[in-house]
Write an enzyme that holds these catalytic residues in place. Sequence first.
Site, short mmCIF file in Angstrom:
data_model
loop_
_atom_site.label_atom_id
_atom_site.label_comp_id
_atom_site.label_asym_id
_atom_site.label_seq_id
_atom_site.Cartn_x
_atom_site.Cartn_y
_atom_site.Cartn_z
N TYR A 105 9.04 -1.49 7.84
CA TYR A 105 9.62 -0.44 7.01
C TYR A 105 10.64 0.30 7.87
CZ TYR A 105 9.88 3.86 4.21
OH TYR A 105 10.32 4.94 3.48
N ASP A 144 10.94 -3.53 3.61
CA ASP A 144 12.00 -2.65 3.15
C ASP A 144 12.87 -2.34 4.36
OD1 ASP A 144 13.63 -0.60 2.34
OD2 ASP A 144 12.02 0.77 1.77
#
Length: 253
Positions: A105, A144
């Site tokens: 992330y 992400d």
Amino acid sequence: MKFISWNINGLRAVLKKNFLTVFNDLAADFFCLQEIKLQAGQVELDLPGYYQYWNYAEKKGYSGTAIFAKQPPLTVTKGIGKEEFDHEGRVLTLEYHDFFLVNCYTPNAQDKLKRLDFRLAWEKEFKNYLTTLATKKAVILCGDLNVAHQAIDLKNPQSNQKNAGFSPQERQAMTDLLASGFTDTFRYFYPEKVGAYSWWSYRFNARSRNAGWRIDYFIVSNDLVKNLTDSQILSEITGSDHCPVLLQTTDLT
């Protein structure tokens, strides 16, 4: 083999919606989560047949990653070995016999790019981490990554060139990573596909208008390209402001 990556924007929130249904329906070999937003002991998941691995942020209700895997790894690594970047639970790596699975992330550069310097320092160290792993065995990176790499990867490129996730510096960092021996699997299969997005703002009915960004990825070291069979964006799955992304490969274990 089936790999799923999903920024669920809060595991406790998505558990009240459709997470377990999606998890069971997809039946992935590896299910990677970003932005779990919780600490140890705040949820207990009953996931028969899966081993659970977590990297929590020190800050409560913030960031964090998890991987649920059908097979236990050889090793589990939290973070990238750099103290200044390892407080937010952003990277979780499982090592298997023939590959590393890295769930990430990436830090957001934030409004007016106020965290851009931190982000670019992160990009340098994270690239070093990945390239070092790739000298040992194949690498599968998912997560992400908070960047739309090319203009084709977001609905409104012209108006976002100075915004977080589409700044020239962030896009160049992705270009540099790929040039160091990695492949963006979605663009490998669908190099010219437009309107393919994995994140939509909660504002302005963005999802219903498909005014989105492709910022969730499966990226592999080039030695794994021969093993790829498909890479998809599962945009029909709701429950978060992101949708899951999928990678399918030949058997790697």
